[in-house]
Design a protein around this motif. Structure first.
Motif, mmCIF file in Angstrom:
data_model
loop_
_atom_site.group_PDB
_atom_site.id
_atom_site.type_symbol
_atom_site.label_atom_id
_atom_site.label_comp_id
_atom_site.label_asym_id
_atom_site.label_seq_id
_atom_site.Cartn_x
_atom_site.Cartn_y
_atom_site.Cartn_z
ATOM 1 N N HIS A 3 -2.034 1.856 8.154
ATOM 2 C CA HIS A 3 -2.873 0.855 7.475
ATOM 3 C C HIS A 3 -2.764 -0.506 8.160
ATOM 4 O O HIS A 3 -1.797 -0.777 8.883
ATOM 5 C CB HIS A 3 -2.508 0.767 5.987
ATOM 6 N N GLY A 55 -3.390 -5.500 -4.169
ATOM 7 C CA GLY A 55 -4.338 -5.356 -3.059
ATOM 8 C C GLY A 55 -4.470 -6.629 -2.246
ATOM 9 O O GLY A 55 -5.199 -6.660 -1.249
ATOM 10 N N LEU A 97 0.830 -1.212 0.000
ATOM 11 C CA LEU A 97 0.000 0.000 0.000
ATOM 12 C C LEU A 97 0.868 1.267 0.000
ATOM 13 O O LEU A 97 0.666 2.153 -0.853
ATOM 14 C CB LEU A 97 -0.986 -0.055 1.169
ATOM 15 N N ARG A 144 1.064 4.171 -2.977
ATOM 16 C CA ARG A 144 0.843 5.602 -2.715
ATOM 17 C C ARG A 144 2.034 6.446 -3.191
ATOM 18 O O ARG A 144 1.869 7.473 -3.844
ATOM 19 C CB ARG A 144 0.635 5.825 -1.211
#
Ligand code: F6R
Ligand code: MG
Ligand code: MG
Length: 364
Positions: A258, A194, A140, A144
């Protein structure tokens, strides 16, 4: 000048339990690497720990996957294991899965992120190290940093970043890799990325120069050993500034803690808490998972630094938020989604329980 930056890490014993590292172990590692530096094998080194993981940050000119450098790291871990054993630290030598070194630390237990590059006029490198989590934890934040314009404004307004980055993604269960180009292929890429338990980003490159931008360790210790030996507690090296994201763009994803796999017994989801290095001693329910960040400037391979990048009140809110998320998740006790799905847990009593229940399951 071509420089190789190697970050090699292993949990060779915890103090106390799995919460942190003993100062004598770190001292031994520094002695081993100082010998190598004096002998000309290394240009420079930095030793630190993230929780119970011993982190060796090395610069040299031997290239990636160099046998002598890997042997140096392996021997350092062995010498440190002797110290850990003498102090009866917990899990002494736990990540050294093989009795003998065979040319490369890959597959032997330690985690490894290496990159070779031509040192720029100003070479900014950012090194992340995590404890109580697995290699997919970087998916993740890497997305980003290198593909999300809401995080990295440079993708939109800096001409030297506007062509995007390519992502090398590894299927850690079946040892396969695939490369995606961002931004064109982000929807396909996210289908895999993901699912960080199965797919982990190994490397990111700048397009169109193909220069290396980021490299992670993607070892899956649990699969390698065929039994529980701890979570992989991964590392990530990112080059910064110029055609790469700015320092602040690289740190920004960690402002949101996260959810990652790991925490207690490697069998829970929990927030990844960014802390200064001295605060990375995961203790509450053996967590929550931690990430630290050392920033360096390189000068002919000399490591100028580190700056402790999360030692900044701007990350206080992320820490506070992580504590709130941790508290909320803890209230779930042994229930998913705090506890991992049955097949993902690193500890399980399923076989025994199912055996005990044999004959008691009736058709509905
Ligand atoms: C998780 C971790 C710890 C241990 C736990 C039990 O990655 O390292 O949560 O799993 O402390 O440890 P053992 O089985 O060594 O007693
Ligand atoms: Mg440990
Ligand atoms: Mg660890």
């Amino acid at each position: 000048m071509k420089i190789t930056l190697s970050v090699i890490k292993a949990d060779i014993g915890g103090y106390v339990g799995h919460s942190s590292s003993h100062p004598d172990v770190l001292k031994k590692a520094r002695e081993c690497l100082e010998r190598a530096r004096k002998g000309g094998q290394l240009i420079d080194y930095h030793v630190t720990n993230c929780g119970d993981d011993l982190e060796l940050i090395l610069t040299h000119q031997q290239g990636e996957e160099n046998e002598a450098i890997h042997k140096l790291a392996w021997d350092t871990f062995l010498e440190c294991t002797d110290v850990a054993k003498a102090l009866k630290l917990h899990g002494a030598g736990q990540d050294l899965l093989s009795d003998a070194f065979s040319g490369n630390v890959k597959g032997l237990g330690p985690g490894l992120a290496e990159m070779e590059f031509e040192e720029r006029q100003a070479e900014t490198v950012i090194i992340f190290m995590a404890d109580k989590t697995s290699s997919g934890a970087w998916n993740l934040p890497l997305y980003r940093m290198f593909a999300d314009p809401f995080n990295t404004i440079g993708l939109v307004i800096a001409a030297n970043m506007h062509s995007g980055f390519s992502f090398e993604i590894h299927d850690v269960k079946h040892s396969k890799k695939v490369v995606f180009n961002a931004p064109e292929e982000i929807y396909d890429m996210l289908v895999l990325m993901g699912a960080p338990n199965r797919y982990a980003v190994k490397a990111v490159r700048h397009r169109p120069s193909d220069e290396i931008a980021a490299v992670s360790s993607t070892q899956k210790l649990s699969f390698m050993a065929g039994r529980y030996v701890g979570k992989d507690d991964p590392v990530l090296v990112v080059r910064s500034q110029g055609k790469f994201p700015a320092v602040g763009e690289i740190l920004e994803p960690f402002a949101v803690p996260h959810l990652v796999e790991g925490w207690m017994r490697g069998s829970h989801n929990g927030p990844l808490m960014p802390t200064a290095q001295p605060q990375a001693n995961p203790s509450r329910f053996d967590g929550p998972p931690r990430v630290i960040c050392c920033g360096f400037q390189l000068a002919e391979g000399m490591l100028i630094g580190p700056r402790d990048m999360f030692d900044d009140p701007a990350f206080d809110e992320a820490r506070h938020w992580a504590n709130q998320i941790a508290e909320y998740l803890r209230r779930h006790g042994p229930f998913e989604p705090h506890r991992l799905p049955l097949e993902e847990m690193e500890y399980t009593t399923m076989p025994e329980v199912m055996q005990k229940l044999e004959g008691r399951f009736l058709d509905l």
